[in-house]
Write a protein that holds these residues in place. Structure first.
Motif, short mmCIF file in Angstrom:
data_model
loop_
_atom_site.label_atom_id
_atom_site.label_comp_id
_atom_site.label_asym_id
_atom_site.label_seq_id
_atom_site.Cartn_x
_atom_site.Cartn_y
_atom_site.Cartn_z
N ILE A 79 -72.84 -55.13 104.53
CA ILE A 79 -71.71 -56.05 104.61
C ILE A 79 -70.78 -55.59 105.71
CG2 ILE A 79 -69.81 -57.00 103.29
CD1 ILE A 79 -71.62 -56.42 100.83
N SER A 80 -70.52 -56.50 106.64
CA SER A 80 -69.75 -56.14 107.82
C SER A 80 -68.25 -56.20 107.52
CB SER A 80 -70.09 -57.11 108.95
OG SER A 80 -69.36 -58.31 108.78
N PRO A 81 -67.43 -55.80 108.46
CA PRO A 81 -65.99 -55.85 108.21
C PRO A 81 -65.49 -57.26 107.91
CG PRO A 81 -66.42 -54.53 110.15
CD PRO A 81 -67.73 -55.09 109.71
N SER A 82 -66.12 -58.30 108.50
CA SER A 82 -65.67 -59.64 108.17
C SER A 82 -66.54 -60.26 107.09
CB SER A 82 -65.68 -60.51 109.43
OG SER A 82 -66.99 -60.66 109.89
N ASP A 137 -61.60 -50.27 107.33
CA ASP A 137 -60.85 -50.07 106.09
C ASP A 137 -61.63 -49.17 105.13
OD1 ASP A 137 -61.93 -53.00 104.23
OD2 ASP A 137 -62.78 -52.11 106.04
N VAL A 138 -62.95 -49.21 105.24
CA VAL A 138 -63.78 -48.47 104.30
C VAL A 138 -64.02 -47.05 104.79
CG1 VAL A 138 -66.14 -48.35 103.47
CG2 VAL A 138 -64.89 -50.46 103.30
N SER A 139 -64.23 -46.90 106.08
CA SER A 139 -64.39 -45.56 106.63
C SER A 139 -64.39 -45.67 108.14
CB SER A 139 -65.71 -44.94 106.17
OG SER A 139 -66.00 -43.80 106.95
N PRO A 140 -63.69 -44.78 108.84
CA PRO A 140 -63.63 -44.91 110.30
C PRO A 140 -64.90 -44.45 111.00
CG PRO A 140 -62.33 -43.05 109.59
CD PRO A 140 -62.80 -43.71 108.36
N ASP A 141 -65.74 -43.66 110.30
CA ASP A 141 -66.93 -43.18 111.00
C ASP A 141 -68.13 -43.07 110.08
OD1 ASP A 141 -65.71 -39.75 111.03
OD2 ASP A 141 -65.92 -41.22 109.45
N ALA A 149 -60.23 -49.03 99.27
CA ALA A 149 -60.70 -50.17 100.06
C ALA A 149 -62.14 -50.52 99.71
CB ALA A 149 -60.57 -49.85 101.55
N THR A 150 -62.96 -49.50 99.47
CA THR A 150 -64.35 -49.78 99.09
C THR A 150 -64.38 -50.50 97.76
OG1 THR A 150 -64.91 -47.69 100.11
CG2 THR A 150 -66.63 -48.75 98.86
N ARG A 151 -63.56 -50.03 96.82
CA ARG A 151 -63.54 -50.71 95.52
C ARG A 151 -63.05 -52.14 95.68
NH1 ARG A 151 -61.29 -46.26 92.48
NH2 ARG A 151 -59.30 -47.18 92.95
N LEU A 152 -62.12 -52.34 96.60
CA LEU A 152 -61.64 -53.71 96.82
C LEU A 152 -62.75 -54.59 97.37
CD1 LEU A 152 -59.49 -55.89 97.21
CD2 LEU A 152 -59.02 -54.90 99.43
N ARG A 153 -63.50 -54.05 98.31
CA ARG A 153 -64.54 -54.90 98.92
C ARG A 153 -65.63 -55.26 97.91
NH1 ARG A 153 -64.78 -54.67 104.88
NH2 ARG A 153 -66.93 -54.39 104.66
N ALA A 154 -65.87 -54.37 96.97
CA ALA A 154 -66.91 -54.67 95.98
C ALA A 154 -66.30 -55.20 94.70
CB ALA A 154 -67.70 -53.40 95.67
N PRO A 178 -58.04 -56.83 104.08
CA PRO A 178 -59.46 -56.88 103.73
C PRO A 178 -59.69 -57.61 102.41
CG PRO A 178 -58.78 -54.66 104.26
CD PRO A 178 -57.55 -55.47 104.16
N GLU A 179 -60.81 -58.29 102.34
CA GLU A 179 -61.14 -59.07 101.16
C GLU A 179 -62.39 -58.53 100.52
OE1 GLU A 179 -59.92 -63.46 102.65
OE2 GLU A 179 -61.97 -63.12 101.96
N SER A 180 -62.55 -58.84 99.25
CA SER A 180 -63.80 -58.43 98.63
C SER A 180 -64.89 -59.40 99.03
CB SER A 180 -63.65 -58.42 97.11
OG SER A 180 -63.56 -59.73 96.63
N SER A 181 -66.10 -58.90 99.08
CA SER A 181 -67.23 -59.72 99.45
C SER A 181 -67.79 -60.35 98.19
CB SER A 181 -68.27 -58.84 100.14
OG SER A 181 -69.53 -59.41 100.03
N VAL A 182 -67.81 -61.66 98.14
CA VAL A 182 -68.19 -62.37 96.93
C VAL A 182 -69.54 -63.02 97.15
CG1 VAL A 182 -67.52 -64.18 95.34
CG2 VAL A 182 -65.78 -62.81 96.44
N ASN A 183 -70.44 -62.82 96.22
CA ASN A 183 -71.78 -63.38 96.40
C ASN A 183 -71.79 -64.89 96.39
OD1 ASN A 183 -73.04 -60.97 96.64
ND2 ASN A 183 -73.40 -60.75 94.46
#
Lengths: 466, 248
Positions: free
Chosen positions: A122-125, A257-261, A292-297, B126-131
């Protein structure tokens, strides 16, 4: 950890290793005067026979590297001592092993909790790409519980004849003369003198340091430091229906946001998921990256309970010095973790085995004393076999993890079937498959196109403000 | 028009649910609330920080242990992380290209700007990725000439203009100094060599930062090799190397 995305496009062009100028056979004089031997390597055929007993080797650390080393040594007829401080250690680890490890190390299939056959990048966007279409039905990435795997390997070593000692390695005394033994000081936890353990010593002829990223053996021989990443992971128990989504799927999130490297991940374990991230350059912000990782998932792990939080250093490159006299480092202690994917279990086990094989061969099954030259045989073999892999993954990390546009391009590239096939081939079998040159060229053009587009979009983004 | 679109979308989502009831009620609760609060297309409003921090605290371990997955108070729904990117032209995870037609022709420039804006918003919030709402847009759909016209041509024009001005004055000065007129300069070997060096230099070093960047790139490219080879080298020389690299 996750599947390594290795574009094996330019492999095979460079076969020669850079280390060929290193070994110099000098006449064995004046050894007693300099306690620190530089490149003075003497042929071990002139080593004396070990009379009355077999060669004694201590393996410090009982993880995959130590377990495999001890097993190979014991099978080779060498008196082996495996020192491990915590027998039920639940290591903070992604726990992913490639398919070839199951075959090469004869792992029983019930060690593997899950078979991951799909991955989502999953990309940044939030462009999500599914990887794994090209896998054949019998191919998978195995997810294991480290405590189960480590215990199994130690058990096998013990069955082969190694003596497993539950103790904490404290320090070692270097030998004063050429063939004098090393003296290891350790706290034995097996005895009945309470939790502190009884201080004991052990005399051995050679030491294999497999005690992980914060290796004391490495300190003992002055092996030098390495750059390391911090991997931070939370184990989250989620509801069954959400767990079904992760049945055989692992996710990788990339973004600033998840990790710079590095990347953030969601890996399925036996009955929960591990959500984590890592970084080399911004270690202080690791909690922010984890949030941020928890937010994305978030939607997929919603309602989950955090059952464990863990963190661990991960070496970025090998230590400057991996062998000194009759001490060799293997696994994480030597720094054999690949970049880009952070994979370490297979390389630890393999290096343990290679080092042990070199010792067995150099000592002729325990009859002769080993020498630094025998251990350097292991280094040479290792570098020759795996340096291209490490180099390619390093290049990938430098190119594709450097910025958000690069990560967008990376995710776009992963949608390509050719890339997926090459990636999985090189990851699962650790072999370099020469690709189709026409496809390689198309891939190169597409990569450049993706990078150019993503960078052009970034320039547009800089003009805007939100 | 935005709210109508969102209400229809939310009704669609509510109808096609295959998840468990718990998740459905949770999501329906959220969508009805976003429908009630009209989300402005350009998403330029900023919620105050209290909402932001509240959502973050609801994810800390203690609260999660009790299985709280939605803030109980519905008013907290519309906070930074709950808000999703929306735009009238962004439909079903991709840009609706029909909405970018201007004067009967496809306006790729606005597609590029819209996508840049979306990425910028996602970068800052940033947004969460939703299936259920996957992002299907790929930047490769924009034709190659649109990128060139937008990004490459203006810079090329700028560089060519600068080259022309510099060239004119250099020709003047060289004429003044050596007496070679323009025809003579083009025949002279030294002048031609200098011209080649200048052109290559301008192509490679366009801005001041490029010099530093290229030097760093060369260092980066060879750093990993140095780290690996150090097992075979003199330990003292290695220590110096590590100190130098740490300073960088």
């Amino acid at each position: 950890m996750a599947a390594s995305i290795a574009l094996k496009t330019f492999i095979g062009l460079r076969q020669s290793t850079p280390e060929n100028n290193a070994i110099v056979l000098s006449n064995p004089t004046a050894v007693a005067t300099s306690p620190r031997r530089r490149l003075r390597i003497n042929a071990s055929k002139s080593s004396p026979r070990v009379t009355g007993r077999n060669l004694r080797v201590a393996v410090v650390g009982g993880g995959p590297a130590g377990g495999c080393a001890a097993e190979t040594l014991a099978k080779g007829g060498i008196e082996t001592f495996l020192i491990e401080r915590k027998m039920d250690n639940c290591k903070p680890c992604g726990g992913a092993i490639p398919l070839c490890m199951v075959g090469e190390f004869d792992l029983p299939l019930d060690i593997i909790d899950r078979r991951v056959t799909k991955m989502k990048m999953i990309s940044p966007s939030n462009v999500a790409v599914d990887i794994g279409r090209t896998l054949k039905p019998h191919e998978y990435i195995g997810m294991v519980r480290r405590e189960v795997l480590d215990a199994y390997l130690r058990e096998r070593a013990s069955t082969a004849g190694a003596t497993v000692i539950n103790g904490l390695f404290l320090k070692m005394d270097l030998p004063q003369s050429k063939n004098a033994p090393y003296v290891l000081h350790y706290s034995d936890y097996n005895t009945k003198t309470g939790a502190a353990g009884e201080k004991k010593t052990l005399e051995v002829d050679a030491i294999v340091g497999a005690d992980g990223a914060n290796s004391r053996v490495a300190k003992g021989i002055g092996a030098g430091d390495y750059e390391y990443a911090i991997a931070f992971q939370e184990r989250i128990k989620i509801s069954d229906d959400k767990m079904k989504y992760y049945e055989d799927l692992a996710e990788m999130y990339v973004g600033d946001d998840v990790s710079p490297d590095f990347y953030g991940w969601v890996f399925p374990k036996c009955d929960h998921v591990a959500v984590g991230t890592g970084t080399v350059t911004h270690k202080g912000d690791i909690k922010k990256f984890q949030t941020a990782t928890r937010l994305r998932a978030r939607d997929k792990i919603e309602g989950g309970k955090i059952i464990r939080v863990e963190a661990h250093p991960i070496p970025e490159h090998p230590r400057p010095r991996r062998v000194l006299d009759r001490v060799a480092l293997v696994g994480d202690a030597a720094g054999y973790v690949t970049k880009c994917s952070g994979e370490g279990i297979y390389f630890a086990a393999k290096s343990g085995r290679m080092c042990a094989e070199a010792i067995v061969e150099g000592s002729e099954n325990g009859k002769r004393m080993v020498d630094e030259s025998d251990l350097r045989v292991y280094l040479q073999k290792w570098d020759k076999t795996y340096w291209p892999t490490y180099k390619v993954l390093d290049i990938l990390q430098k190119v594709f993890y450097r910025s958000d546009p690069a990560r967008e391009a990376f995710v776009e590239m992963c949608a390509d079937e050719y890339v997926q096939r090459m990636t999985f081939d090189s990851y699962l079998y650790k072999r370099v498959v020469p690709g189709n040159p026409l496809e390689d060229l198309k891939l190169a053009v597409n990569t450049i196109g993706s990078l150019v587009r993503a960078n052009a979009l970034r320039k547009e983004m800089e003009k805007l403000s939100v | 028009m935005a709210s109508i679109g969102i209400i229809t979308a939310s009704i669609q989502r509510a109808c096609t649910k295959k998840l468990s009831t718990q998740a459905t009620t949770g999501r329906a609760l959220r969508t009805t609330h976003t429908a009630a609060n009209v989300v402005v297309p350009k998403l330029s409003e900023k919620t105050d920080n209290s909402h932001h921090s509240q959502l973050l605290t609801s994810h800390n371990p203690k609260e999660l242990e009790h299985g709280i997955h939605h803030p109980e108070n519905p008013d907290e729904q519309l906070s930074n992380s709950d808000r999703r990117f929306s735009d009238e032209r962004w439909k079903n995870g991709t840009w609706d290209l029909n909405m970018f037609v201007k004067n009967g022709r496809m306006d790729w420039d606005s597609v590029i700007v819209a996508e840049a804006k979306r990425r910028k918003i996602l970068q800052v919030y940033p947004e969460s990725s939703v299936n259920e709402e996957p992002v299907l847009f790929r930047s490769s759909i924009i034709p190659w000439w649109a990128w060139i016209v937008r990004s490459h041509l203006p810079e090329a024009e700028r560089l060519n203009g600068r080259a022309a001005m510099v060239g004119f004055f250099m020709a003047y000065f060289v004429d003044g100094l050596t007496g070679l007129d323009l025809v003579g300069q083009t025949g002279n070997f030294v002048c031609k060599a200098a011209l080649l060096v200048t052109i290559v230099g301008v192509l490679v070093f366009r801005r001041k930062e490029d010099v530093e960047n290229i030097r760093k790139l060369v260092d980066e490219a060879t750093f990993y090799d140095k780290q690996w080879q150090s097992s075979w080298q003199d330990p003292d020389a290695l220590k110096e190397q590590i100190i130098i690299s740490k300073k960088k």
